[in-house]
Structures are given as C-alpha cells and as structure tokens.
Motif scaffolding. Structure first.
Motif, PDB file in Angstrom:
ATOM      1  N   ILE A   1     -28.427   4.170  -2.545  1.00 34.00           N
ATOM      2  CA  ILE A   1     -26.679   4.214  -2.436  1.00 34.00           C
ATOM      3  C   ILE A   1     -26.306   6.203  -2.482  1.00 34.00           C
ATOM      4  CG2 ILE A   1     -24.249   3.910  -3.131  1.00 34.00           C
ATOM      5  CD1 ILE A   1     -25.731   1.371  -4.306  1.00 34.00           C
ATOM      6  N   ASN A   2     -25.937   6.369  -1.242  1.00 30.13           N
ATOM      7  CA  ASN A   2     -25.328   7.755  -1.450  1.00 30.13           C
ATOM      8  C   ASN A   2     -23.871   7.835  -1.924  1.00 30.13           C
ATOM      9  OD1 ASN A   2     -27.816   8.991  -0.348  1.00 30.13           O
ATOM     10  ND2 ASN A   2     -26.963   8.418   1.636  1.00 30.13           N
ATOM     11  N   THR A   3     -23.684   8.561  -2.890  1.00 23.89           N
ATOM     12  CA  THR A   3     -22.445   8.673  -3.508  1.00 23.89           C
ATOM     13  C   THR A   3     -22.133  10.154  -4.391  1.00 23.89           C
ATOM     14  OG1 THR A   3     -20.893   7.735  -5.368  1.00 23.89           O
ATOM     15  CG2 THR A   3     -23.080   8.022  -5.669  1.00 23.89           C
ATOM     16  N   THR A   4     -21.087  10.502  -4.966  1.00 29.68           N
ATOM     17  CA  THR A   4     -20.894  11.797  -5.364  1.00 29.68           C
ATOM     18  C   THR A   4     -20.660  11.590  -6.872  1.00 29.68           C
ATOM     19  OG1 THR A   4     -18.397  11.561  -5.017  1.00 29.68           O
ATOM     20  CG2 THR A   4     -19.937  12.818  -3.529  1.00 29.68           C
ATOM     21  N   ILE A   5     -21.039  12.452  -7.782  1.00 32.78           N
ATOM     22  CA  ILE A   5     -21.071  12.606  -9.354  1.00 32.78           C
ATOM     23  C   ILE A   5     -20.755  13.922  -9.527  1.00 32.78           C
ATOM     24  CG2 ILE A   5     -22.983  10.910  -9.469  1.00 32.78           C
ATOM     25  CD1 ILE A   5     -24.920  13.453 -10.463  1.00 32.78           C
TER      26      ILE A   5
ATOM     27  N   LYS B   1     -12.496  13.803 -13.069  1.00 33.11           N
ATOM     28  CA  LYS B   1     -10.920  14.088 -13.286  1.00 33.11           C
ATOM     29  C   LYS B   1     -10.378  12.661 -12.557  1.00 33.11           C
ATOM     30  CE  LYS B   1      -7.311  17.137 -12.159  1.00 33.11           C
ATOM     31  NZ  LYS B   1      -7.082  18.290 -11.623  1.00 33.11           N
ATOM     32  N   GLU B   2     -10.931  12.442 -11.315  1.00 25.50           N
ATOM     33  CA  GLU B   2     -10.504  11.270 -10.552  1.00 25.50           C
ATOM     34  C   GLU B   2     -11.574  10.510 -10.241  1.00 25.50           C
ATOM     35  OE1 GLU B   2      -7.338  10.211  -6.850  1.00 25.50           O
ATOM     36  OE2 GLU B   2      -7.645  12.227  -7.605  1.00 25.50           O
TER      37      GLU B   2
ATOM     38  N   THR C   1     -17.490   8.580 -23.084  1.00 21.24           N
ATOM     39  CA  THR C   1     -18.259   7.626 -23.305  1.00 21.24           C
ATOM     40  C   THR C   1     -18.119   6.189 -22.718  1.00 21.24           C
ATOM     41  OG1 THR C   1     -18.290   7.174 -25.487  1.00 21.24           O
ATOM     42  CG2 THR C   1     -19.854   8.645 -24.965  1.00 21.24           C
ATOM     43  N   ASP C   2     -16.711   6.056 -22.410  1.00 16.83           N
ATOM     44  CA  ASP C   2     -16.418   4.910 -21.781  1.00 16.83           C
ATOM     45  C   ASP C   2     -16.647   4.666 -20.516  1.00 16.83           C
ATOM     46  OD1 ASP C   2     -15.041   4.094 -24.057  1.00 16.83           O
ATOM     47  OD2 ASP C   2     -13.145   4.832 -23.227  1.00 16.83           O
ATOM     48  N   TYR C   3     -17.009   5.881 -19.582  1.00 13.86           N
ATOM     49  CA  TYR C   3     -17.627   5.612 -18.445  1.00 13.86           C
ATOM     50  C   TYR C   3     -18.475   6.814 -18.077  1.00 13.86           C
ATOM     51  CZ  TYR C   3     -13.732   9.321 -17.929  1.00 13.86           C
ATOM     52  OH  TYR C   3     -12.937  10.257 -18.127  1.00 13.86           O
ATOM     53  N   SER C   4     -18.757   7.536 -19.000  1.00 10.23           N
ATOM     54  CA  SER C   4     -19.963   8.673 -18.609  1.00 10.23           C
ATOM     55  C   SER C   4     -21.096   8.429 -19.452  1.00 10.23           C
ATOM     56  CB  SER C   4     -19.483  10.069 -18.833  1.00 10.23           C
ATOM     57  OG  SER C   4     -18.341  10.242 -17.687  1.00 10.23           O
TER      58      SER C   4
ATOM     59  N   SER D   1     -12.419  14.065  -7.637  1.00  3.88           N
ATOM     60  CA  SER D   1     -12.552  15.359  -8.218  1.00  3.88           C
ATOM     61  C   SER D   1     -13.122  15.528  -9.648  1.00  3.88           C
ATOM     62  CB  SER D   1     -10.849  15.812  -8.253  1.00  3.88           C
ATOM     63  OG  SER D   1     -10.224  14.910  -9.030  1.00  3.88           O
ATOM     64  N   CYS D   2     -13.326  16.479 -10.218  1.00  2.00           N
ATOM     65  CA  CYS D   2     -14.088  16.751 -11.340  1.00  2.00           C
ATOM     66  C   CYS D   2     -13.321  18.031 -12.183  1.00  2.00           C
ATOM     67  CB  CYS D   2     -15.398  17.445 -11.148  1.00  2.00           C
ATOM     68  SG  CYS D   2     -16.479  16.193 -10.264  1.00  2.00           S
ATOM     69  N   LYS D   3     -13.540  17.737 -13.553  1.00  2.00           N
ATOM     70  CA  LYS D   3     -12.738  19.041 -14.312  1.00  2.00           C
ATOM     71  C   LYS D   3     -13.887  19.088 -15.516  1.00  2.00           C
ATOM     72  CE  LYS D   3     -10.988  15.394 -17.523  1.00  2.00           C
ATOM     73  NZ  LYS D   3      -9.768  15.025 -18.248  1.00  2.00           N
TER      74      LYS D   3
END
Length: 134
Positions: free
Chosen positions: A42-46, A75-76, A110-113, A102-104
């Motif tokens: 699966i190609n995605t973005t992180i 971020k989103e 730790t809930d989603y990363s 988007s990132c920040k």
C-alpha cells in the motif's frame, strides 16, 4: 546596529524556520494476513522529517515542561481501507491505514503514533505481493 549583526539575525531567523523539515512523505506499507494468499503493498504518506528540539544538560534541575523533545507528527490525517486479495470467505479482507494530509512538529501522541524508532526491518512480504490500486 551594525549591518553584519542585522544580516546574522536575519539569516538565523530564516534558518530557524527552514530547519524544521517536517512534511508528508511517501511510504509503502506491506500488509498480510495468515489466512490470505497475498501480501498487499500500500502506497501512503506518513509524517517524517526533522524538528528542532531543546535538551538541557541540567535536566534534573529543570521542570519537564522546560524541556522540548518535538517529533514530526500528524497535524491532519484520514484513514483509507484496502482489500487484501486472496482471502477465504470466512476472513475479513479489510485493512485500514492512515494517510498523512499535513504534519507538524509537536509532542508524540501514542494514541495514533509509534513514538519509538524500531531498528529492525519489519516492513516486508513473506507471500507473493500485489500492489494496492485505489
């Protein structure tokens, strides 16, 4: 003020803004289930990149709020779902994965990363590979 000081200050501000290079990056996730015949690529973005941090030698003397250990984090984001091919009827073939919009630079949640960098290579297939087409 001397022109040299003003130029140094401006360059410092510009470099400080560009030093945080946190942005969505292309990434391939390999997903497989024991019951299914194929591995799905699966190609995605992180979120990936460099964030400015502050760390003091006097950690024990300062409050934890005074120390800043920022990471490149979401971020989103949104979730998409893919179907793993070659699964028997009794197996759910769905896999949901995050897509960074988007990132920040901020605290790692730790809930989603996954906040720990794993040095072992675990993103590979042991079964024949299929590419996810969305």
């Amino acid at each position: 003020m001397s022109p040299f000081f003003v130029m140094s200050l401006l360059l410092g501000l510009i470099f400080g803004q560009t030093a945080s290079l946190c942005a969505p990056s292309e990434y391939t996730i390999h997903v497989e289930k024991r019951e299914c015949a194929y591995c799905l690529a699966i190609n995605t973005t992180i979120c990936a990149g460099f964030c400015m941090t502050r760390d003091s030698n006097g950690k024990k003397l300062l409050l934890k709020s005074a120390l800043s250990q920022n990471v490149c984090t979401y971020k989103e984001m949104l979730y998409r779902t893919a179907v793993i091919p070659g699964c028997p009827h009794h197996t759910l073939p769905y896999y949901s994965y995050p897509v960074a919009v988007s990132c920040k630079c901020g605290k790692c949640n730790t809930d989603y990363s996954d906040c720990v960098r794993d040095r072992l290579r675990t993103n590979y297939c042991t079964k024949p590979q299929k590419l996810c087409n969305l």
